[in-house]
Design a protein around this motif. Structure first.
Motif, PDB file in Angstrom:
ATOM      1  N   GLU A   1       0.835  -1.195   0.000  1.00 27.70           N
ATOM      2  CA  GLU A   1       0.000   0.000   0.000  1.00 27.70           C
ATOM      3  C   GLU A   1       0.873   1.250   0.000  1.00 27.70           C
ATOM      4  O   GLU A   1       1.870   1.320   0.721  1.00 27.70           O
ATOM      5  CB  GLU A   1      -0.918   0.009   1.228  1.00 27.70           C
ATOM      6  CG  GLU A   1      -1.982  -1.061   1.206  1.00 27.70           C
ATOM      7  CD  GLU A   1      -2.960  -0.917   2.356  1.00 27.70           C
ATOM      8  OE1 GLU A   1      -2.799   0.041   3.129  1.00 27.70           O
ATOM      9  OE2 GLU A   1      -3.872  -1.755   2.470  1.00 27.70           O
ATOM     10  N   ALA A   2       0.502   2.203  -0.828  1.00 29.67           N
ATOM     11  CA  ALA A   2       1.229   3.469  -0.907  1.00 29.67           C
ATOM     12  C   ALA A   2       0.243   4.614  -0.811  1.00 29.67           C
ATOM     13  O   ALA A   2      -0.904   4.509  -1.236  1.00 29.67           O
ATOM     14  CB  ALA A   2       2.012   3.558  -2.219  1.00 29.67           C
ATOM     15  N   SER A   3       0.710   5.724  -0.248  1.00 26.32           N
ATOM     16  CA  SER A   3      -0.151   6.896  -0.078  1.00 26.32           C
ATOM     17  C   SER A   3       0.683   8.161  -0.268  1.00 26.32           C
ATOM     18  O   SER A   3       1.770   8.279   0.292  1.00 26.32           O
ATOM     19  CB  SER A   3      -0.798   6.898   1.301  1.00 26.32           C
ATOM     20  OG  SER A   3      -1.623   8.031   1.469  1.00 26.32           O
ATOM     21  N   LYS A   4       0.183   9.062  -1.094  1.00 27.08           N
ATOM     22  CA  LYS A   4       0.860  10.328  -1.339  1.00 27.08           C
ATOM     23  C   LYS A   4      -0.165  11.459  -1.325  1.00 27.08           C
ATOM     24  O   LYS A   4      -1.345  11.265  -1.644  1.00 27.08           O
ATOM     25  CB  LYS A   4       1.572  10.320  -2.697  1.00 27.08           C
ATOM     26  CG  LYS A   4       2.730   9.340  -2.806  1.00 27.08           C
ATOM     27  CD  LYS A   4       3.975   9.854  -2.101  1.00 27.08           C
ATOM     28  CE  LYS A   4       5.173   8.944  -2.368  1.00 27.08           C
ATOM     29  NZ  LYS A   4       6.406   9.442  -1.729  1.00 27.08           N
ATOM     30  N   GLU A   5       0.309  12.654  -0.982  1.00 23.90           N
ATOM     31  CA  GLU A   5      -0.574  13.820  -0.963  1.00 23.90           C
ATOM     32  C   GLU A   5      -0.303  14.702  -2.174  1.00 23.90           C
ATOM     33  O   GLU A   5       0.835  15.099  -2.425  1.00 23.90           O
ATOM     34  CB  GLU A   5      -0.359  14.639   0.312  1.00 23.90           C
ATOM     35  CG  GLU A   5      -1.321  15.830   0.416  1.00 23.90           C
ATOM     36  CD  GLU A   5      -1.111  16.642   1.679  1.00 23.90           C
ATOM     37  OE1 GLU A   5      -1.909  16.497   2.629  1.00 23.90           O
ATOM     38  OE2 GLU A   5      -0.132  17.413   1.717  1.00 23.90           O
ATOM     39  N   SER A   6      -1.360  14.986  -2.931  1.00 27.38           N
ATOM     40  CA  SER A   6      -1.281  15.938  -4.027  1.00 27.38           C
ATOM     41  C   SER A   6      -1.949  17.235  -3.591  1.00 27.38           C
ATOM     42  O   SER A   6      -2.836  17.236  -2.717  1.00 27.38           O
ATOM     43  CB  SER A   6      -1.959  15.387  -5.284  1.00 27.38           C
ATOM     44  OG  SER A   6      -1.255  14.263  -5.788  1.00 27.38           O
ATOM     45  N   SER A   7      -1.534  18.339  -4.187  1.00 30.44           N
ATOM     46  CA  SER A   7      -2.057  19.624  -3.730  1.00 30.44           C
ATOM     47  C   SER A   7      -2.037  20.652  -4.847  1.00 30.44           C
ATOM     48  O   SER A   7      -1.295  20.522  -5.828  1.00 30.44           O
ATOM     49  CB  SER A   7      -1.227  20.155  -2.549  1.00 30.44           C
ATOM     50  OG  SER A   7       0.110  20.406  -2.960  1.00 30.44           O
ATOM     51  N   ALA A   8      -2.856  21.680  -4.681  1.00 30.13           N
ATOM     52  CA  ALA A   8      -2.866  22.841  -5.573  1.00 30.13           C
ATOM     53  C   ALA A   8      -3.146  24.074  -4.731  1.00 30.13           C
ATOM     54  O   ALA A   8      -4.002  24.050  -3.837  1.00 30.13           O
ATOM     55  CB  ALA A   8      -3.926  22.693  -6.662  1.00 30.13           C
ATOM     56  N   SER A   9      -2.409  25.131  -4.999  1.00 34.10           N
ATOM     57  CA  SER A   9      -2.614  26.383  -4.274  1.00 34.10           C
ATOM     58  C   SER A   9      -2.587  27.549  -5.245  1.00 34.10           C
ATOM     59  O   SER A   9      -1.882  27.520  -6.251  1.00 34.10           O
ATOM     60  CB  SER A   9      -1.542  26.575  -3.191  1.00 34.10           C
ATOM     61  OG  SER A   9      -0.266  26.723  -3.779  1.00 34.10           O
TER      62      SER A   9
END
Length: 845
Positions: free
Chosen positions: A419-427
C-alpha cells in the motif's frame, strides 16, 4: 414539475405587480412624495432628515413636469428646492440672520464632510465632525469658497446664501461626478450609467439582485447586458464575447491576476470593503492600459471615518469580519477578513460548490487502481486600507490584500503488493500592496502618484503512485508599477488629463519531474512606458460631455510603439433621450494559455504567459505569443422618463493576436498552436420600469462571435464563447426593511464539436465534425432572494438574507468534450450548479 409550468410560475410572479395599486390618504409625508417624484422624473432629492420630518401635504399623485412638481412643493412646504443640474435637487429651510453657517454633506451618502476648508477672503475655517462651520458674515457681498480633497470645489456669492439658516450644503464626490450620470438606477439602486459609457456600482446604495444575498462584486457585473460567464463561474467573465484573461482588473489601482475563490466560483474581492466598482466595455480613459476586452475597476472608500464601525457576517460558505476605525483626527484604518467555514461544518451549499468546482478533475475521479480520499479545500482573503490626510489638500492611501485557495487530497494505491499513499495539492495566491499620494495644489490642478507591487502564484504537486512519479507545476507573475496622473481645469467646462506609467511584468513558468529527472524553467520580463493625454468637456447645462485622448506606449523588449486613440461622447436631447458614441484602440502583452487540460490537477489549468512578438524558439517548445490588439466602436440610445428606461446599444469589436492555446479548445485543435483573431457584432437592449415599490427589467443581448485562424482547416468558425442570444428577466420588491427579488436567466447553448457518428475514431484519434458547428442545449436558470434589515439595539443593526440559486434545479451543461476510453469515444459533461440555497446573517455596530 415540467419546464412549462415552472416558467408560468416565474412569469406570473414577475409581472403580478403590474396590477398593483395603492390607495393613499388625502395627505402623505413629504418623504414619500419626494420618492414618487424621483421615480417619475428620474431625479434625486438631497436633504437632511430633520428638514422634512413631520411635513405632510396633499399628494397630487402625478405632475406634468419636474418644474411643475417643484413649484407645487415650494408653495405647499415653504422649503427651498435648489436645482444643481438636470437631475439633482437639494432641499433646505429658509431663515434670515447675520451669521454665516452651514453643514457640509456628501450628496451621495448624506454623511457629514469633515475637514473641508471654507474661505471668505482672509478668513478661513474648517468643518468639524458633524460637517459644521461658522463664520461671521461680511457686510459686503464676497465670494465663499469651499474646497476638499475628495469633493468637487464650489463657490457661492454670499448674497445667495441664507443668513444663519445653517442649511446643509451638498458636495459632489470627485470619484463620481453627478454631472456624468446619464441613467440613474440602471437596473436597480446603486447602478448608474455614466456619460463615459461605463457602469458605476455604489455598494453603499446597492439593492438586492436575484440569487444574491450579498453584493458579490463580480456576480453583480454579470447582471448587466452584454456580460456573460460561459462556464457559469463568477470570475471568468466574458465581456462582449471576450475571454476572461482579456479583462483588466484593478483594485484601488493595483492590477489583479486572480479574481476568484473556489477556483472561480466566488469573487475574491470582499464587497464590504469595496466602496464602488466600475465596468468599462468601451471608450476607456487614456490613462488605463491593457484589457483588450474590458476593464473592471474596484475602489475602497476614500473618506476618513470618524466613528468606529464593525460588521460580522456568516453564510453557508464563509464567515467574515469588517472593521473601520479612526486613528486620531487625520487618519482611519479599514480591515476585513473572510474565511471558508468547511473546516468546521460542510454545508449542503459548500458541497454543491465543491462538486461544481472540481468535477472531472483528479480530485473526484479514481483511475489506474488509484483511490482519492480525504480531500480538503479552503480559502481566505485579507484586505487592509489606511488613509492619512496630512492636510485638507494632501492625502496618502496605503492598500494591502491577500487571496488564498488551497486544495489537498490523498491518493492511495497498491503498488507492487504494498500500500502506498501520497498527498497531491494545488494552491493559488494573489498578494498585492500599494501606496498613493493625492495632492490638490489648488482648485484647478491636482496630481495622483501611485506605486504598487502585485504577485500571483499558482502551484500544484501531482503524485502518480502507479509510475512512482512526482510532477511540480508553477506559474508566477510579479508586477511593479509607478503611475502619475494629473488633472488641470482649463475652465468650468474643459479639463486636461495627462499621465505617465512605468510597468515591469515578470512571468515564470516551471515544470519539474523527479523520475526521470526533468526541469524546465522559463522566465519572461516586459517593461513598458505609457504617456497619456486626454481632453474632457462638459457643457454648462450638463447635456453634452465628451472625452478625446490618446495613449503612447513604448515596449522596451520589442523596441516598438503602440498608439491608442480613445473617445467617448454623450449628448442629452429632448429632456429624456441620450445618445452615446464610444471608441477605443488597446493592446495587451499578458495572456493565459492551456497546454493540457489536466495541468494543475485540472482545477485551474490556465497559466499566465507574456508576449514574445515572434521572438520564440519552436524547437524548445515555445509558442508564438503576439501582442494582442483590439479595436472597438459602439453607439447607444437611451430613454428615461417616469420610471421607464429603454436603452439600445450596438457595437463592433475585433481582437487580433490571440492564440489557439488561449481559447481552451477541446476538439481537433486542442494540441495545435497558431495565432488568429476574433470578431464580434452585437447589440444590447434593456427595458426597465419602476412602479411604486416594484422594479422590473428585461434585457436581451445578441452577439455574433467568429474566430479567424488562417492556418486551421476551418479558417472562420464560431468562437468557443459564442453565446448568440441571452435574456435576463428580473423583478424586485421593497417594503420598508424587506427586499425580495426573483429572476430568470436564459441563453442559447455554447458551441461544441462532436465526433462524426459511425466513424468516431481514425488512427487512434477522435474524428471530429466541423469545429464548433454543434450547440449545447439552451441554458435556463431561475433565482430568488430576500433580505430583511432590523435593529437589535440602538447601536446595533442586523441583516438576514436567504437565496436560492437555480430554484427549479434545472440541469444545465456548461461544456462537453470527448476522450477515448477502451477503444471507444466517451462524452464528458461539465454541469452547472444545481439547486443551491444559501442563508446569511450580518450584524453591524
Amino acid at each position: 414539475m415540467n419546464r412549462t409550468k415552472n416558467l408560468i410560475l416565474v412569469f406570473t410572479f414577475l409581472f403580478c405587480h403590474i396590477f398593483y395599486a395603492q390607495v393613499g390618504e388625502d395627505k402623505e409625508s413629504l418623504a414619500k412624495i419626494l420618492e414618487t417624484i424621483e421615480q417619475q422624473f428620474e431625479c434625486n432629492f438631497s436633504y437632511a432628515d430633520n428638514t422634512i420630518a413631520e411635513i405632510f401635504i396633499e399628494n397630487p399623485k402625478t405632475f406634468k413636469s419636474l418644474k411643475n412638481a417643484l413649484k407645487y412643493l415650494r408653495q405647499h412646504t415653504k422649503l427651498e428646492f435648489t436645482v444643481l443640474d438636470v437631475s439633482n435637487i437639494t432641499v433646505s429651510t429658509n431663515y434670515k440672520s447675520n451669521t454665516l453657517c452651514g453643514y457640509l454633506i456628501d450628496i451621495e451618502t448624506e454623511e457629514p464632510i469633515i475637514g473641508a476648508v471654507i474661505r471668505v477672503d482672509a478668513e478661513i475655517t474648517t468643518t468639524n465632525e458633524e460637517g459644521y462651520f461658522n463664520l461671521e458674515r461680511p457686510t459686503e457681498n464676497k465670494l465663499l469658497v469651499i474646497s476638499h480633497l475628495s469633493y468637487k470645489g464650489v463657490r457661492y456669492q454670499l448674497n445667495s446664501i441664507n443668513e444663519s439658516s445653517c442649511d446643509p450644503i451638498y458636495l459632489v464626490p470627485k470619484i463620481e461626478q453627478i454631472s456624468e450620470i446619464v441613467v440613474r438606477n440602471y437596473l436597480t439602486k446603486g447602478i448608474q450609467k455614466t456619460s463615459k459609457g461605463s457602469y458605476d456600482i455604489d455598494y453603499k446604495k446597492f439593492d438586492i439582485l436575484p440569487g444574491l444575498i450579498e453584493p458579490d462584486v463580480l456576480q453583480t457585473l454579470q447582471a448587466l447586458p452584454g456580460i456573460q460567464s460561459a462556464d457559469e463561474s463568477v470570475s471568468n467573465i466574458n465581456i462582449r464575447g471576450g475571454a476572461n484573461h482579456e479583462n483588466l482588473v484593478l483594485w484601488d489601482g493595483m492590477k489583479m491576476y486572480q479574481s476568484g475563490h473556489f477556483f472561480g466560483l466566488i469573487s475574491a474581492f470582499n464587497s464590504h470593503l469595496t466602496r464602488n466598482a466600475t465596468l468599462i466595455q468601451n471608450g476607456t480613459d487614456a490613462d488605463l492600459s491593457e484589457g483588450v476586452s474590458g476593464t473592471i475597476l474596484m475602489n475602497t472608500d476614500s473618506e476618513l471615518n470618524t466613528k468606529t464601525k464593525t460588521e460580522i457576517g456568516l453564510n453557508l460558505i464563509n464567515a467574515d469580519v469588517f472593521f473601520d476605525t479612526p486613528i486620531g483626527d487625520q487618519s482611519s484604518l479599514q480591515l476585513s477578513a473572510r474565511k471558508s467555514i468547511n473546516n468546521l461544518i460542510e454545508t449542503p451549499t459548500y458541497k454543491q460548490y465543491f462538486d461544481k468546482a472540481f468535477q472531472n478533475t483528479e480530485l473526484l475521479q479514481d483511475s489506474d487502481n488509484v483511490i482519492k480520499s480525504d480531500g480538503e479545500f479552503s480559502f481566505y482573503d485579507v484586505n487592509a486600507r489606511w488613509l492619512y490626510e496630512i492636510t485638507p489638500y494632501d492625502k496618502i492611501r496605503v492598500n494591502f490584500l491577500l487571496f488564498d485557495n488551497n486544495l489537498f487530497f490523498l491518493e492511495n494505491a497498491v503498488v507492487d503488493g504494498e500500500e502506498a499513499s501520497k498527498e497531491s495539492s494545488a494552491s493559488q495566491r494573489n498578494l498585492a500592496g500599494g501606496v498613493s499620494y493625492l495632492r490638490e495644489w489648488n482648485e484647478w490642478f491636482s496630481t495622483d502618484l501611485q506605486f504598487y507591487a502585485s504577485k500571483y502564484n499558482l502551484e500544484s504537486i501531482n503524485h502518480d503512485l502507479v509510475n512512482n512519479q512526482r510532477l511540480l507545476q508553477e506559474n508566477e507573475v510579479f508586477e511593479e508599477a509607478v503611475k502619475l496622473d494629473t488633472e488641470y481645469k482649463l475652465s468650468d467646462m474643459i479639463s486636461l488629463y495627462n499621465g505617465y506609467q512605468y510597468q515591469e511584468t515578470g512571468v515564470t513558468n516551471i515544470q519539474d519531474v523527479d523520475d526521470p529527472l526533468y526541469r524546465k524553467e522559463v522566465k519572461q520580463v516586459i517593461r513598458s512606458h505609457g504617456l497619456s493625454s486626454q481632453l474632457g468637456y462638459t457643457s454648462n447645462d450638463f447635456n453634452t460631455t465628451a472625452r478625446i485622448g490618446v495613449r503612447f506606449n513604448y515596449l522596451e523588449k520589442f523596441d516598438s510603439f503602440v498608439i491608442e486613440p480613445r473617445i467617448s461622447f454623450s449628448h442629452r436631447f429632448l429632456d429624456n433621450f441620450t445618445l452615446q458614441l464610444l471608441g477605443e484602440v488597446k493592446h495587451q502583452t499578458a495572456s493565459q494559455i492551456i497546454d493540457f487540460q489536466e495541468d494543475f490537477l485540472g482545477v485551474e489549468n490556465r497559466r499566465w504567459i507574456l508576449s514574445n512578438n515572434g521572438s520564440f524558439n519552436a524547437e524548445e517548445g515555445e509558442y508564438d505569443i503576439p501582442i494582442m490588439e483590439s479595436v472597438q466602436g459602439s453607439a447607444g440610445l437611451f430613454y428615461a422618463n417616469k420610471g421607464w428606461l429603454i436603452s439600445a446599444e450596438g457595437y463592433y469589436k475585433i481582437v487580433d493576436g490571440i492564440t489557439s492555446k488561449s481559447q481552451g479548445f477541446q476538439n481537433q485543435y486542442q494540441y495545435i498552436n497558431t495565432t488568429g483573431s476574433y470578431e464580434v457584432f452585437g447589440a444590447d437592449f434593456l427595458i426597465r420600469k419602476r412602479l411604486n415599490k416594484f422594479n422590473t427589467w428585461l434585457s436581451y443581448s445578441y452577439g455574433d462571435n467568429q474566430y479567424t485562424f488562417s492556418e486551421l482547416e476551418e479558417n472562420v468558425f464560431p468562437s468557443n464563447v459564442d453565446i448568440r442570444h441571452a435574456v435576463n428577466l428580473a423583478t424586485s420588491y421593497s417594503l420598508k426593511n424587506l427586499d425580495i427579488s426573483a429572476g430568470l436567466n436564459w441563453h442559447s447553448g455554447k458551441p461544441t464539436t462532436k465526433p462524426i457518428e459511425g466513424n468516431e475514431i481514425i488512427d487512434d484519434k477522435i474524428n471530429y465534425e466541423t469545429a464548433n458547428m454543434g450547440r449545447l442545449e439552451d441554458y435556463m436558470r431561475v433565482d430568488v432572494s430576500a433580505q430583511y434589515q432590523f435593529k437589535l439595539s440602538k447601536k446595533m443593526k442586523a441583516r438576514a438574507g436567504v437565496s436560492v440559486w437555480n430554484l427549479f434545479n434545472q440541469e444545465n451543461l456548461t461544456n462537453t468534450y470527448y476522450k477515448i476510453v477502451e477503444d471507444s469515444v466517451t462524452e464528458v459533461q461539465q454541469k452547472s450548479l444545481g439547486l443551491t440555497p444559501n442563508i446569511s446573517f450580518r450584524v453591524g455596530f
